[in-house]
Design a protein around this motif. Sequence first.
Motif, mmCIF file in Angstrom:
data_model
loop_
_atom_site.group_PDB
_atom_site.id
_atom_site.type_symbol
_atom_site.label_atom_id
_atom_site.label_comp_id
_atom_site.label_asym_id
_atom_site.label_seq_id
_atom_site.Cartn_x
_atom_site.Cartn_y
_atom_site.Cartn_z
ATOM 1 N N TYR A 1 0.979 -1.200 -0.012
ATOM 2 C CA TYR A 1 -0.024 -0.112 -0.005
ATOM 3 C C TYR A 1 1.069 1.306 0.042
ATOM 4 O O TYR A 1 1.865 1.449 0.646
ATOM 5 C CB TYR A 1 -0.899 0.006 0.947
ATOM 6 C CG TYR A 1 -1.832 1.212 1.193
ATOM 7 C CD1 TYR A 1 -3.215 1.032 0.569
ATOM 8 C CD2 TYR A 1 -1.574 2.522 1.892
ATOM 9 C CE1 TYR A 1 -4.047 2.273 0.842
ATOM 10 C CE2 TYR A 1 -2.301 3.511 1.931
ATOM 11 C CZ TYR A 1 -3.679 3.395 1.252
ATOM 12 O OH TYR A 1 -4.568 4.516 1.312
ATOM 13 N N VAL A 2 0.439 2.143 -1.119
ATOM 14 C CA VAL A 2 1.488 3.366 -1.148
ATOM 15 C C VAL A 2 0.748 4.423 -0.972
ATOM 16 O O VAL A 2 -0.386 4.698 -1.607
ATOM 17 C CB VAL A 2 2.245 3.310 -2.432
ATOM 18 C CG1 VAL A 2 3.318 4.519 -2.592
ATOM 19 C CG2 VAL A 2 2.773 1.898 -2.604
ATOM 20 N N ASP A 3 1.001 5.424 0.129
ATOM 21 C CA ASP A 3 0.156 6.673 0.213
ATOM 22 C C ASP A 3 1.165 7.776 -0.302
ATOM 23 O O ASP A 3 2.299 7.822 0.316
ATOM 24 C CB ASP A 3 -0.118 6.908 1.947
ATOM 25 C CG ASP A 3 -0.945 8.112 2.202
ATOM 26 O OD1 ASP A 3 -1.733 8.295 1.299
ATOM 27 O OD2 ASP A 3 -0.709 8.699 3.081
ATOM 28 N N CYS A 4 0.333 8.620 -1.184
ATOM 29 C CA CYS A 4 1.062 9.686 -1.799
ATOM 30 C C CYS A 4 0.383 11.101 -1.316
ATOM 31 O O CYS A 4 -0.752 11.158 -0.709
ATOM 32 C CB CYS A 4 1.038 9.436 -3.213
ATOM 33 S SG CYS A 4 1.887 8.030 -3.675
ATOM 34 N N GLU A 5 0.788 12.068 -1.887
ATOM 35 C CA GLU A 5 0.258 13.434 -1.439
ATOM 36 C C GLU A 5 -1.110 13.682 -2.297
ATOM 37 O O GLU A 5 -1.915 14.263 -1.514
ATOM 38 C CB GLU A 5 1.432 14.491 -2.217
ATOM 39 C CG GLU A 5 2.624 14.719 -1.327
ATOM 40 C CD GLU A 5 3.531 15.814 -1.575
ATOM 41 O OE1 GLU A 5 4.209 16.595 -1.112
ATOM 42 O OE2 GLU A 5 3.683 15.804 -3.029
ATOM 43 N N LYS A 6 -1.254 13.117 -3.529
ATOM 44 C CA LYS A 6 -2.364 13.172 -4.023
ATOM 45 C C LYS A 6 -3.117 11.902 -4.367
ATOM 46 O O LYS A 6 -3.981 11.824 -5.337
ATOM 47 C CB LYS A 6 -2.003 13.768 -5.595
ATOM 48 C CG LYS A 6 -1.309 15.108 -5.556
ATOM 49 C CD LYS A 6 -0.887 15.517 -6.867
ATOM 50 C CE LYS A 6 -0.259 16.941 -6.832
ATOM 51 N NZ LYS A 6 0.290 17.594 -8.187
ATOM 52 N N GLY A 7 -3.098 10.915 -3.483
ATOM 53 C CA GLY A 7 -3.858 9.679 -3.746
ATOM 54 C C GLY A 7 -3.158 8.664 -3.395
ATOM 55 O O GLY A 7 -1.962 8.810 -2.436
ATOM 56 N N TRP A 8 -3.404 7.427 -3.560
ATOM 57 C CA TRP A 8 -2.821 6.214 -3.075
ATOM 58 C C TRP A 8 -3.100 4.857 -4.090
ATOM 59 O O TRP A 8 -3.766 5.124 -5.185
ATOM 60 C CB TRP A 8 -3.652 5.736 -1.905
ATOM 61 C CG TRP A 8 -4.984 5.428 -2.035
ATOM 62 C CD1 TRP A 8 -6.024 6.547 -1.507
ATOM 63 C CD2 TRP A 8 -5.885 4.558 -2.391
ATOM 64 N NE1 TRP A 8 -7.121 6.140 -1.959
ATOM 65 C CE2 TRP A 8 -7.143 4.846 -2.353
ATOM 66 C CE3 TRP A 8 -5.378 3.203 -2.990
ATOM 67 C CZ2 TRP A 8 -8.066 3.916 -2.534
ATOM 68 C CZ3 TRP A 8 -6.638 2.328 -3.317
ATOM 69 C CH2 TRP A 8 -7.572 2.621 -3.312
ATOM 70 N N TYR A 9 -2.153 3.991 -4.067
ATOM 71 C CA TYR A 9 -2.327 2.802 -4.750
ATOM 72 C C TYR A 9 -1.979 1.476 -4.024
ATOM 73 O O TYR A 9 -1.269 1.575 -3.180
ATOM 74 C CB TYR A 9 -1.865 2.770 -6.234
ATOM 75 C CG TYR A 9 -0.378 3.251 -6.124
ATOM 76 C CD1 TYR A 9 1.025 2.459 -6.121
ATOM 77 C CD2 TYR A 9 0.154 4.646 -5.985
ATOM 78 C CE1 TYR A 9 2.203 2.885 -6.124
ATOM 79 C CE2 TYR A 9 1.428 5.124 -6.160
ATOM 80 C CZ TYR A 9 2.494 4.225 -6.099
ATOM 81 O OH TYR A 9 3.657 4.661 -6.020
ATOM 82 N N THR A 10 -2.468 0.417 -4.275
ATOM 83 C CA THR A 10 -2.191 -0.874 -3.660
ATOM 84 C C THR A 10 -2.153 -2.075 -4.633
ATOM 85 O O THR A 10 -2.648 -1.986 -5.411
ATOM 86 C CB THR A 10 -3.193 -0.989 -2.597
ATOM 87 O OG1 THR A 10 -3.051 -2.205 -1.724
ATOM 88 C CG2 THR A 10 -4.501 -1.159 -3.161
#
Length: 362
Positions: free
Chosen positions: A278-287
């Motif tokens: 799971y990757v949390d970014c400044e403008k969203g996420w993806y998994t």
Amino acid sequence: MLVNRRDFIRNTSLALGYSLLPYGNIFSNGSQKQIGVCLVGLGNYSSTVLAPALQLTKHCKLTGIVTGSPWKIPKWQERYKIPDQNVYNYDTVHQIANNPDIDVIYIVVPTGLHAKYAIRAANTGKHVWCEKPMAKTEAECQSIIDACQKNKVQLTIGYRMQHEPNTRTVMDWATTKPFGKIKTLRAEIGYNVSNPARSWRLNAELGGGTMYDLGVYALNASRYVTGEEPISVSAQQMTTRPEIFTETDETTHFTLEFPSGAIAHGKTSVGKSMHELYVDCEKGWYTLAPFSMYAGVEGKASNGTLLNIPIRNQQAKQMDDDALSIINNTPVMVPGEEGMKDVRIVEAIYKSAKLKGKVLAL
């Protein structure tokens, strides 16, 4: 009878004689040569995964085996049509140098033996494929790299996930950053193994341990997701079954700090089932969940993007990609330097757990 068969193969493989044809990628009829692969070690992964996957490949084929278990030889020869002259034991690996049927030696023995047999393989002049993790120590990894460079052969590490299409998308996002800067990521892989077998994976000298066996997936994912190398490591290791895990870790938690400020939280265990990136970014996420199983890798992103490109067989894709690197004389997708980077960090993780504090990862 089996011992005699083994002795026969050991003592006569040179005397049987080979046609010493020059190495080339084209048959006399103009068709492309398939890369001949020799598996070193006929344990579970070779038997149930790699050998069947080789039957699905386009650019390579199983042409040889190395084993220390004579009783396995007849079954493998019958199933895969391997002739006597292409069967070796661990003391005769050097004789593969004289065998034009074999182009690649694939090291699939316990991690603690990778360096020993990868170096022997390189010294035959054949290309070397080595299972992950590359070796127990950074120094051993470097010795493999040096041997392959000295013998002018290709070296690639068996990180099948770096060939998997959905994972490739996530790797690309490390550069394109469609969701902005990465803030944190979580990489977890584990299985609830209620009764671990007394195998080499519980033997520290042979390179056992959950961090080496499973945790390297979470570690490698942390690196390819960020596209960076960590600067520091913090880790803790624990077990709920000390009577079984007397030498190796049952569970390892680690935290990696990257130059960009991204933080990776990794976890691996054989006491708990988990399988997510799971990757949390400044403008969203993806998994991706699951993110490193043999099949069914898929995921999604906060903008609705689905990561669900199917693949027939990960290992077949991996080996075909690596075979094409040999055929076309192009750089491999996962070179030895990539495997060494992970092992360097694994050593730092064990050091941090022992010292109970943060250590440098460079």
